[in-house]
Design a protein around this motif. Structure first.
Motif, PDB file in Angstrom:
ATOM      1  N   PHE A 133       0.870  -1.078  -0.024  1.00 59.21           N
ATOM      2  CA  PHE A 133       0.086   0.134  -0.082  1.00 59.21           C
ATOM      3  C   PHE A 133       0.808   1.230   0.097  1.00 59.21           C
ATOM      4  CE2 PHE A 133      -1.852   3.219   2.986  1.00 59.21           C
ATOM      5  CZ  PHE A 133      -2.697   3.944   2.267  1.00 59.21           C
ATOM      6  N   ARG A 139      -5.721  -4.148  -2.882  1.00 58.70           N
ATOM      7  CA  ARG A 139      -4.622  -3.858  -1.601  1.00 58.70           C
ATOM      8  C   ARG A 139      -3.794  -5.288  -1.337  1.00 58.70           C
ATOM      9  NH1 ARG A 139      -5.391   0.126   3.091  1.00 58.70           N
ATOM     10  NH2 ARG A 139      -3.868  -0.326   4.503  1.00 58.70           N
ATOM     11  N   PRO A 146      -4.266   3.676   6.270  1.00 53.99           N
ATOM     12  CA  PRO A 146      -3.080   2.994   6.678  1.00 53.99           C
ATOM     13  C   PRO A 146      -3.452   1.654   7.154  1.00 53.99           C
ATOM     14  CG  PRO A 146      -2.625   5.288   7.607  1.00 53.99           C
ATOM     15  CD  PRO A 146      -3.871   5.385   6.923  1.00 53.99           C
ATOM     16  N   ASN A 179      -3.793   4.353  13.634  1.00 57.00           N
ATOM     17  CA  ASN A 179      -2.469   4.511  12.620  1.00 57.00           C
ATOM     18  C   ASN A 179      -2.941   5.558  11.698  1.00 57.00           C
ATOM     19  OD1 ASN A 179      -0.513   4.093  10.470  1.00 57.00           O
ATOM     20  ND2 ASN A 179      -0.465   1.836  10.848  1.00 57.00           N
ATOM     21  N   THR A 231      -0.165   6.902   9.548  1.00 54.67           N
ATOM     22  CA  THR A 231       0.986   6.973   8.897  1.00 54.67           C
ATOM     23  C   THR A 231       0.720   7.606   7.564  1.00 54.67           C
ATOM     24  OG1 THR A 231       1.656   4.979   9.893  1.00 54.67           O
ATOM     25  CG2 THR A 231       2.870   5.702   8.043  1.00 54.67           C
ATOM     26  N   ARG A 281       0.262   7.929  15.052  1.00 55.20           N
ATOM     27  CA  ARG A 281      -0.809   7.569  15.782  1.00 55.20           C
ATOM     28  C   ARG A 281      -1.640   8.751  16.168  1.00 55.20           C
ATOM     29  NH1 ARG A 281      -2.103   2.365  15.960  1.00 55.20           N
ATOM     30  NH2 ARG A 281      -0.126   1.421  15.376  1.00 55.20           N
TER      31      ARG A 281
HETATM   32  C1  LIG Z   1       0.781   1.742   9.961  1.00 52.99           C
HETATM   33  O1  LIG Z   1       0.394   1.575   8.508  1.00 52.99           O
HETATM   34  C2  LIG Z   1       1.258   1.515   7.857  1.00 52.99           C
HETATM   35  C3  LIG Z   1       0.764   1.315   6.477  1.00 52.99           C
HETATM   36  O2  LIG Z   1      -0.119   0.416   6.277  1.00 52.99           O
HETATM   37  C4  LIG Z   1       1.902   0.439   8.067  1.00 52.99           C
HETATM   38  O3  LIG Z   1       3.338   0.176   7.215  1.00 52.99           O
HETATM   39  C5  LIG Z   1       2.560   0.442   9.470  1.00 52.99           C
HETATM   40  O4  LIG Z   1       3.357  -0.537   9.755  1.00 52.99           O
HETATM   41  C6  LIG Z   1       1.506   0.490  10.705  1.00 52.99           C
HETATM   42  N1  LIG Z   1       1.969   1.053  11.685  1.00 52.99           N
HETATM   43  C7  LIG Z   1       1.802   0.398  12.881  1.00 52.99           C
HETATM   44  C8  LIG Z   1       2.246   0.702  14.179  1.00 52.99           C
HETATM   45  O5  LIG Z   1       0.736  -0.684  12.892  1.00 52.99           O
END
Ligand SMILES: *[C@@H]1O[C@H](CO)[C@@H](O)[C@H](O)[C@H]1NC(C)=O
Ligand SMILES: *[C@@H]1O[C@H](CO)[C@@H](O)[C@H](O)[C@H]1NC(C)=O
Ligand SMILES: *[C@@H]1O[C@H](CO)[C@@H](O)[C@H](O)[C@H]1NC(C)=O
Ligand SMILES: [Cu+2]
Length: 477
Positions: A17, A47, A207, A434, A436, A453
């Motif tokens: 993704f 995805r 995310p 999440n 991100t 976060r």
């Molecule tokens: C948050 O989402 C991203 C994208 O999918 C992923 O790469 C990342 O590991 C996630 N972070 C956590 C802490 O789960």
């Protein structure tokens, strides 16, 4: 993936993704002899990559899911049925016919309710676009149905008679939802509201889609470590099988994924009605005119079931979860949008795969009765009367470069950097979720995206460092 089995290599497929891009990078590793070859391509559909499905061989008929309606062996059978009153009115195809079910009277051709209001078509909206007040009224009505046993009684109609894996899938569910909606509306202070839909494309590009506000206490509820729904309007919803809560097991099925814009657009603009109504589990003997494209409506619908998993993972138990109802309202939106875009009024009522027992079981046939939804036949659910008389859909939430607003405090407008790509609405994320790659956007509901976060806003209002700074004399002064 049978076609690959003839080739002498093994392959590994990964899809990544990419935030800030509406595509997914699919990486396939082929091991040929001692060497590894890597193929990379971008695709907007999945995805997690899905490929064409396979037909069922005659020899697999007995061992496969073909023509079977799975119910666990230890199931305690409770006969599904309609009350005589339900049976009389819920089959109605117009408001005059159903009027007595609402204790209304026909005056000048309209159904006038005891409240003085005229019964109109039900309005189906995206869950996050409803006002909080109206959403709470709808949640209240579901809870009345749940505690009176009506919800589970209707749920058993789906449990034992729901039609899947073929042309009648979308039709059976259309009629089932129509009936459920009529029952719901009798319990609403404002019967103009119908079954909301859950547009999971809004969650698809997050995310972590399971961190969406839709799976918070405000909407569908959160789950505990065992996957049991522990809060929200549907907590402590006892299932048809007697479990005290609904179960959701996100991530336990790798083929789970939300709907997305690319696949929805592909469906509603498709020139082949088989992508909407075609046989999805045909026998290998079927003289078919289409491939079993992984984007077909029923498959795309399946992946959402698998994403939520738990009760949603199997058809016998899926109606335990309210998500089932909201997801199917979205499936019906896709069906209707396709009808409006691609068919004229006559085609909407006639285009349907020909009956053929080399293809699918006879209960999918055009002229067959709908199990437990009599007197309706499959062909009747192609009728224009559904959306002419009984319900209509509000548009899905959208935004543009000019109007960067999705008109809901639970959504935000994502604007891709590439000016060729149109902006689209996305769901906000719940606290702790999440975020991100989206810190530039108001992605967190009542929070802020800090170190990937979502952090609650009021815990930020007076950060500890701000308080401390007042008392610390900077050394360089
Ligand atoms: C948050 O989402 C991203 C994208 O999918 C992923 O790469 C990342 O590991 C996630 N972070 C956590 C802490 O789960
Ligand atoms: C693969 O590598 C092994 C060990 O290096 C070698 O013995 C073998 O001949 C190789 N096979 C092929 C098909 O190149
Ligand atoms: C395939 O197309 C042919 C010719 O149009 C038609 O006769 C046949 O019924 C179609 N088969 C299916 C399964 O749709
Ligand atoms: Cu179903």
């Amino acid at each position: 993936m049978t076609s690959l089995q003839h080739l002498e290599f093994s392959q590994f497929i990964l899809a990544f993704f990419l935030p800030f891009c509406s595509s997914f990078l699919t990486v396939t590793e082929y091991r040929v002899g001692n060497r590894t070859y890597v193929e990379k391509f971008y695709q907007p559909w999945f995805r997690k990559m899905h490929y064409d499905h396979d037909r069922i061989e005659e020899s697999e008929k007995a061992t496969s899911a073909f023509g079977k309606h799975f119910v666990p062996e230890d199931d305690v059978f409770v006969k599904p049925d309609w009350t005589p009153r339900d049976a009389k009115y819920l089959a109605c195809m117009n408001r005059q016919c159903v009027c007595p079910y609402f204790d209304g009277k026909i005056i000048d051709g309209e159904c006038r309710l005891p409240s003085g209001k005229i019964l109109k078509k039900a309005h189906r909206q995206e869950l996050r676009s409803l006002s909080d007040e109206h959403r709470k009224q709808i949640e209240g009505a579901w809870n009345v149905m749940k505690s009176s046993g009506v919800y589970n009684r209707l749920g058993r109609v789906h449990k034992y008679s729901g039609v899947h894996s073929g042309p009648a899938f979308v039709l059976w569910h259309r009629e089932f939802l129509k009936r459920l909606e009529l029952v719901l509306r009798t319990l609403l202070p404002d019967p103009d509201f119908g079954i909301p839909y859950w547009d999971s494309t809004l969650d698809a590009m997050l995310p972590s889609p399971k961190d969406s506000i839709i799976f918070s206490e405000l909407f569908l509820g959160e789950v505990d470590e065992e996957g049991l729904v522990k809060n929200g309007p549907y907590h402590n919803w006892e299932t048809m099988e007697g479990r005290a809560q609904i179960k959701r097991k996100f991530d336990d099925d790798v083929s789970g994924e939300m709907l997305n814009n690319a696949r929805v657009d592909w469906l509603v603009n498709n020139h082949d009605y088989n992508m909407i109504l075609g046989a999805s589990m045909p026998l290998s003997t079927c003289p078919m005119n289409h491939t079993l494209d992984a984007r077909m409506l029923e498959y795309s619908h399946d992946y959402v079931h698998f994403f939520v998993s738990g009760d949603m993972s199997r058809s016998f138990s899926s109606s335990n979860d309210i998500v089932f109802v909201y997801h199917h309202s979205m499936v019906d939106w896709i069906f209707e949008r396709y009808r409006q875009n691609m068919q004229d009024r006559k085609q909407r009522e006639t285009e349907y795969p020909p009956s053929d027992d080399r293809c699918f079981p006879n209960w999918h046939n055009f002229d067959n009765d709908m199990p437990l939804l009599q007197p309706m036949k499959n062909r009747d659910a192609l009728s224009n009367a559904y959306t002419d008389n009984l319900y209509e859909f509000a548009e899905r939430p959208t935004c543009s470069r000019e109007h960067r607003n999705c008109d809901s405090k639970y959504l935000f407008c994502f604007v891709p950097e590439d000016v060729e790509e149109p902006p689209y609405c996305m769901s906000k994320v719940k606290i702790g979720g999440n975020c991100t790659g989206f810190s530039e956007y108001p992605i967190c509901f009542q929070g802020k995206c800090i170190e990937d976060r979502c952090v609650k806003l009021d815990s930020l209002e007076e950060p500890v460092w701000a308080k401390l700074r007042k008392f610390v004399i900077p050394l360089n002064m």
